[in-house]
Design a protein around this motif. Structure first.
Motif, PDB file in Angstrom:
ATOM      1  N   ILE A 138      21.068 -47.110 -12.153  1.00  0.00           N
ATOM      2  CA  ILE A 138      21.648 -46.255 -11.061  1.00  0.00           C
ATOM      3  C   ILE A 138      20.563 -45.446 -10.634  1.00  0.00           C
ATOM      4  CG2 ILE A 138      22.526 -44.857 -12.602  1.00  0.00           C
ATOM      5  CD1 ILE A 138      25.024 -44.409 -10.822  1.00  0.00           C
ATOM      6  N   SER A 139      20.590 -45.007  -9.248  1.00  0.00           N
ATOM      7  CA  SER A 139      19.980 -43.739  -8.785  1.00  0.00           C
ATOM      8  C   SER A 139      20.708 -43.019  -7.830  1.00  0.00           C
ATOM      9  CB  SER A 139      18.541 -44.382  -7.763  1.00  0.00           C
ATOM     10  OG  SER A 139      18.975 -45.169  -6.921  1.00  0.00           O
ATOM     11  N   VAL A 140      20.297 -41.717  -7.892  1.00  0.00           N
ATOM     12  CA  VAL A 140      21.131 -40.722  -6.728  1.00  0.00           C
ATOM     13  C   VAL A 140      20.057 -39.818  -6.242  1.00  0.00           C
ATOM     14  CG1 VAL A 140      22.712 -38.982  -6.787  1.00  0.00           C
ATOM     15  CG2 VAL A 140      23.268 -40.758  -8.194  1.00  0.00           C
ATOM     16  N   ALA A 141      20.046 -39.770  -5.032  1.00  0.00           N
ATOM     17  CA  ALA A 141      19.005 -39.099  -4.136  1.00  0.00           C
ATOM     18  C   ALA A 141      19.785 -38.187  -3.273  1.00  0.00           C
ATOM     19  CB  ALA A 141      18.009 -39.717  -3.724  1.00  0.00           C
ATOM     20  N   GLY A 142      19.254 -37.024  -2.903  1.00  0.00           N
ATOM     21  CA  GLY A 142      19.766 -36.189  -1.907  1.00  0.00           C
ATOM     22  C   GLY A 142      18.859 -35.102  -1.318  1.00  0.00           C
ATOM     23  N   TYR A 143      19.177 -34.461   0.030  1.00  0.00           N
ATOM     24  CA  TYR A 143      18.328 -33.584   0.542  1.00  0.00           C
ATOM     25  C   TYR A 143      19.383 -32.443   1.407  1.00  0.00           C
ATOM     26  CZ  TYR A 143      19.247 -36.499   4.838  1.00  0.00           C
ATOM     27  OH  TYR A 143      19.989 -37.148   5.661  1.00  0.00           O
ATOM     28  N   HIS A 144      18.430 -31.407   1.571  1.00  0.00           N
ATOM     29  CA  HIS A 144      19.319 -30.447   2.464  1.00  0.00           C
ATOM     30  C   HIS A 144      18.182 -29.884   3.166  1.00  0.00           C
ATOM     31  CE1 HIS A 144      21.094 -26.719   3.967  1.00  0.00           C
ATOM     32  NE2 HIS A 144      22.137 -27.413   3.654  1.00  0.00           N
ATOM     33  N   GLU A 145      18.191 -29.817   4.694  1.00  0.00           N
ATOM     34  CA  GLU A 145      17.271 -29.141   5.535  1.00  0.00           C
ATOM     35  C   GLU A 145      17.914 -28.360   6.467  1.00  0.00           C
ATOM     36  OE1 GLU A 145      14.197 -30.567   8.994  1.00  0.00           O
ATOM     37  OE2 GLU A 145      15.595 -31.798   8.300  1.00  0.00           O
ATOM     38  N   HIS A 146      17.184 -26.975   6.476  1.00  0.00           N
ATOM     39  CA  HIS A 146      17.677 -26.239   7.470  1.00  0.00           C
ATOM     40  C   HIS A 146      16.441 -26.022   8.435  1.00  0.00           C
ATOM     41  CE1 HIS A 146      18.880 -22.555   9.671  1.00  0.00           C
ATOM     42  NE2 HIS A 146      17.809 -21.988   9.193  1.00  0.00           N
ATOM     43  N   PHE A 147      16.552 -26.310   9.672  1.00  0.00           N
ATOM     44  CA  PHE A 147      15.486 -25.772  10.771  1.00  0.00           C
ATOM     45  C   PHE A 147      15.923 -24.751  11.336  1.00  0.00           C
ATOM     46  CE2 PHE A 147      13.666 -26.690  14.946  1.00  0.00           C
ATOM     47  CZ  PHE A 147      12.178 -26.563  14.673  1.00  0.00           C
ATOM     48  N   ASP A 148      15.236 -23.916  11.755  1.00  0.00           N
ATOM     49  CA  ASP A 148      15.502 -22.631  12.221  1.00  0.00           C
ATOM     50  C   ASP A 148      15.500 -22.338  13.829  1.00  0.00           C
ATOM     51  OD1 ASP A 148      16.686 -19.986  11.461  1.00  0.00           O
ATOM     52  OD2 ASP A 148      15.024 -19.207  11.980  1.00  0.00           O
ATOM     53  N   GLY A 149      14.956 -23.691  14.505  1.00  0.00           N
ATOM     54  CA  GLY A 149      14.906 -23.691  15.847  1.00  0.00           C
ATOM     55  C   GLY A 149      13.897 -22.875  16.647  1.00  0.00           C
ATOM     56  N   PHE A 150      13.729 -22.905  17.945  1.00  0.00           N
ATOM     57  CA  PHE A 150      12.672 -22.041  18.869  1.00  0.00           C
ATOM     58  C   PHE A 150      13.069 -21.658  20.076  1.00  0.00           C
ATOM     59  CE2 PHE A 150      11.307 -26.578  18.708  1.00  0.00           C
ATOM     60  CZ  PHE A 150      11.099 -26.816  19.781  1.00  0.00           C
ATOM     61  N   ILE A 151      14.223 -22.375  20.541  1.00  0.00           N
ATOM     62  CA  ILE A 151      14.925 -22.081  21.882  1.00  0.00           C
ATOM     63  C   ILE A 151      15.853 -21.132  21.981  1.00  0.00           C
ATOM     64  CG2 ILE A 151      15.981 -23.017  23.858  1.00  0.00           C
ATOM     65  CD1 ILE A 151      13.272 -24.398  23.488  1.00  0.00           C
ATOM     66  N   ASP A 152      15.567 -20.188  22.758  1.00  0.00           N
ATOM     67  CA  ASP A 152      16.384 -19.049  22.967  1.00  0.00           C
ATOM     68  C   ASP A 152      17.236 -19.165  24.206  1.00  0.00           C
ATOM     69  OD1 ASP A 152      15.183 -17.819  20.770  1.00  0.00           O
ATOM     70  OD2 ASP A 152      13.549 -16.755  22.217  1.00  0.00           O
ATOM     71  N   ARG A 153      18.459 -18.599  24.258  1.00  0.00           N
ATOM     72  CA  ARG A 153      19.501 -18.744  25.269  1.00  0.00           C
ATOM     73  C   ARG A 153      19.332 -17.327  25.972  1.00  0.00           C
ATOM     74  NH1 ARG A 153      23.647 -20.622  22.508  1.00  0.00           N
ATOM     75  NH2 ARG A 153      24.704 -18.751  22.243  1.00  0.00           N
ATOM     76  N   ILE A 154      19.277 -17.539  27.366  1.00  0.00           N
ATOM     77  CA  ILE A 154      19.278 -16.254  28.176  1.00  0.00           C
ATOM     78  C   ILE A 154      20.675 -15.427  28.335  1.00  0.00           C
ATOM     79  CG2 ILE A 154      17.421 -17.203  29.538  1.00  0.00           C
ATOM     80  CD1 ILE A 154      19.226 -17.649  31.758  1.00  0.00           C
TER      81      ILE A 154
END
Length: 796
Positions: A261-277
């Protein structure tokens, strides 16, 4: 296109060997300097608009870099020029058999995700640009993007590239379930290898694989005891914020040689770079294209008897975001209206969940293997946004309101797709005489597409749709390979599919689309492949291949014009293509040099397209065929022990045969949209010893993506009538981007630092422009700015 001063503002569719440390450092600096120099040369040539002449010699950049390194090796002291081994042989399963990459009579690029992760390249889009003949268009979000292969443009709403996880087809072949933009990105998952299989794969992989297939091969659980790893990737993006990506895997046998058996996982947070006017419907905000995503993979393998084996796979992924990587464009010249990293679009809350259960049983009869693959998948994609900038004028037209009276247009959407697939096949053992495989597959998918659009302050309801659709398919397939002698063989494959589709729709206001009781459609499609392979020596394989592919027929969605009449065809008919290909794969200098090249020609008929009426969209078929041709090649060189160079180059020319007036509107000879003619790349990896216990490495890569059209110009057709494009064009310029990483390995610990887009190139990676009510709105996706980060990994 109309006047050069016409404003375009993209509307979303509704629906080296061992030497001293000092010499190592010298070579690293030399290699990095050459890489950066080459990238700067590329950018200067691009700026001078000489890319066509330059691209004809892009391979010479790789050869020049290679030549300087080979010259160094040849002039090195005798004691430093010891023999070193070439590339290891790679085994792939693209043909549904375990065959070496060189002997596979298909154009395939095999990718090991681990080779890219130390560079901070952890998504499918990050590695596709290093693969010839494959292109990724769109923004930085994990959804809402498209993959194309060769000259097969994503012109309709059903995918042209199939996605497989092991033997399981993922996604939808339905025209109303957003299949092309909701492809599955498993690069961060528990994946051992990615196979990019180019050219139509209708006989082996079925419908919606007419351009090719992306196939993820998952890792098997360990058979040697408990093992695992943990990894952290921390980075910062210019114009954005701090990003994190944590992942891990554990694996162990439960019963030795019987159950693992194998178990794998990931968690990603990308903070972005586009701003809303501030003028956007939901006010000012920063880094609105940020997202969070996580995934879990669990796999169990069992070998209860000598002849019986099986595995079970569970996958669950989730993505959440509140905005998109899009900026508004106007021109010519085409520039961002609100700044390079700003958008006027309102908040867009999006959630995408995917779940898969899959089981495989294999029984070895001795003379052949019986395989049964069963899977169930469920995907739920929901979003909520204020689309007043896009559809405010349409709501004013429908409601009779004055221009500017609609100040808010909240939209909510939900796409849910469930799919069950059962496949069985019987495959003979390898015998170098006559090998065969036969089988059958049943697929049943059901989708719901719910959309609601309102206009405020009046509360006018413009759209309240409940769209149900489904595709049921049963197919029989088979192929056989006959060996005329040890060096020459021919393979013939065929597939016969029976396809039923249905669609029904209920819309409360009935202003944009009409109510439609369930309407069904049935079709029978046959596909074929013919391959001849000749191996004059163990280090060279030549092949010729003819193959067909298709997308299945769908019942269609009615769409009302200004007079209330249905402007859409009742059926989205099957489209088909034939591909003709010759290729060569080989190795030189004791496998220190590997090459892979192919020439191809495609004849595409009755292509499925998206059609538009008053800013809303549905499906249809073009009344022009498409002719495409091109070439692709890759060259891999083991310069010395630990030092590798890998380069690629591809060209694709895909144009309309005649004037197109039934779908998007274009003249004969116009390029299919969002397909760059030229792409090229070169990357190098160098591993070297620092001490007896510490190894170092440096990786660098440069990628070139050629210019492309986002739509069509139109004009005066062959019969003298004026053809107005429904997908207007603004050209996307070519660009060059580079990345580099440095790191060390100490036993089971790996640490690296990296920089992506090191020259902080500003470029567009995708976009669209199409007429709405009274104006044309265009938006573009932006290349991620320079990102600097570090990766820390521990294996145990």
């Amino acid at each position: 296109m109309a006047s050069d001063h016409r404003r375009f503002v993209i509307a979303p569719t509704l629906i080296l060997h061992k030497i001293s440390i000092y010499e190592n450092i010298f070579i690293i600096e030399n290699f990095v300097a050459m890489t950066i120099h080459n990238a700067l040369v590329w950018e200067e040539l691009m700026a001078q608009a000489k890319y066509r002449q330059f691209l004809a010699g892009t391979s010479f950049i790789a050869l020049a870099t290679l030549g300087s390194q080979v010259a160094y090796a040849q002039n090195a002291p005798a004691q430093e020029s010891e023999e070193f081994s070439g590339f290891e042989e790679i085994t792939i399963t693209a043909s549904r058999r375990a065959v070496t990459l060189q002997d596979t009579a298909l154009s395939v690029t095999a990718i090991n995700p681990e080779e890219f992760s130390v560079n901070g390249l952890t998504k499918l889009r990050d590695v596709i640009d290093f693969a010839p003949g494959v292109h990724y268009a769109g923004g930085g979000l994990p959804t809402g993007n498209t993959i194309t292969m060769r000259g097969v443009s994503q012109a309709g709403r059903a995918s042209t590239v199939g996605i497989y996880l092991d033997d399981v087809p993922l996604g939808s072949s339905n025209s109303f379930a957003a299949g092309p933009s909701l492809h599955f990105d498993a690069l961060s998952g528990d994946v051992e290898r990615v196979e990019l299989i180019k050219g139509p794969q209708g006989t082996l992989y079925g419908s919606s694989s007419m351009g090719g297939v992306v196939r993820y091969i998952t890792k098997d659980p360990s058979s040697n005891g408990f093992e695992g790893n943990v990894k952290a990737d921390l980075s910062a993006t210019k114009e954005g914020g701090f990003n994190t990506n944590f992942s891990g895997r554990i694996s162990s046998p439960i019963i030795k040689d019987k159950l693992g058996i194998s178990v794998a996982g990931y968690h990603e947070h990308f903070d972005g770079f586009i701003d809303r006017i501030a003028a956007s419907p939901t006010g000012a905000a920063v880094d609105v294209d940020s997202f969070n995503r996580y995934g879990i993979y669990a796999k169990m393998t069992a070998n209860p008897t000598e002849n019986l084996s099986g595995n079970f796979l569970f996958v669950h992924t989730d993505v959440e975001t509140s905005g998109a990587n899009t900026v508004v464009i106007q021109g010519p010249p085409y520039e961002p209206v609100n700044g390079p990293y700003s958008t006027d679009e309102g908040e867009n809350d999006l959630n995408d969940e995917f779940t898969l259960y899959a089981g495989t049983l294999i029984y070895d009869f001795g003379w052949g293997d019986f395989t049964s693959s069963t899977s169930y998948q469920d995907r739920v994609n929901s979003n909520a946004a204020d689309l007043v900038a896009t559809f405010g004028s349409l709501i004013e037209l429908l409601s009779g309101g004055a221009p500017g009276s609609v100040t808010s247009a909240p939209f909510t959407g939900l796409i849910k797709t469930e799919r069950f697939v059962q496949e069985i096949r019987l495959t003979s053992k390898e015998n170098q005489s006559f090998e065969w495989s036969i089988g059958g597959i049943y697929s049943d998918e059901d989708s719901s597409n719910i959309q609601r659009l309102e206009g405020f302050p009046s509360g006018f309801l413009a759209l309240d749709v409940d769209l149900g659709s489904g595709v049921e398919e049963f197919a029989l397939f088979g192929n056989g390979t006959y060996y005329l002698n040890d060096n020459f063989d021919v393979t013939v494959g065929a597939r016969l599919a029976w396809i039923d589709s249905a669609v029904s729709l209920i819309d409360g206001p009935g202003l944009i689309v009409a109510n439609l009781p369930e309407t069904s459609s049935s079709d029978t499609v046959d596909t074929y492949s013919f391959t001849a392979r000749y191996r004059p020596n163990p280090d060279l394989s030549l092949y010729a291949r003819v193959a067909s592919g298709y997308r299945p027929e769908n019942a269609n969605l009615p769409l009302l014009d200004a007079s209330g009449n249905n402007a859409a065809p009742a059926i989205i008919a099957t489209d088909t293509l034939w591909s003709y290909e010759v290729g060569a794969k080989g190795a030189l200098a004791d496998s220190k040099v590997n090459y892979d090249m192919a020439l191809w020609y495609i004849d595409w008929s009755n292509l499925q397209v998206v059609t538009f009426v008053n800013g809303a969209s549905t499906g249809g078929n073009a009344n022009s065929d498409v002719t495409a041709y091109g070439f692709e090649g890759s060259l891999s060189v083991q310069v010395s022990d630990g030092f590798q160079l890998i380069s690629s180059l591809s060209y694709s020319h895909s144009t309309l045969d005649d004037d197109e007036t039934a779908g998007f509107g274009a003249l004969a000879g116009e390029n299919m949209h969002l397909l760059p003619e030229w792409t090229a790349s070169i990357r190098g990896t160098y591993d070297f010893p620092l001490t007896d216990k510490v190894d170092g490495f440096v990786n660098a890569g440069v990628r070139y993506v050629g210019s492309k059209d986002t739509g069509y110009e139109g004009g005066v057709g062959e019969d003298g009538t004026t053809i107005t494009p429904l997908i207007a064009n603004f050209p996307i310029e070519d660009y060059v981007t580079a990345n580099v990483s440095f790191g060390i390995r100490i036993g089971s610990v790996t640490a690296s630092i990296y920089a992506r887009n090191i020259f902080d190139k500003y470029a567009f990676t995708g976009g669209s422009a199409r007429p709405l009510v009274g104006f044309t709105r265009a938006t573009a996706n932006v290349l991620q700015p320079r990102t600097v980060g570090a990766v820390f990994k521990v294996d145990f």
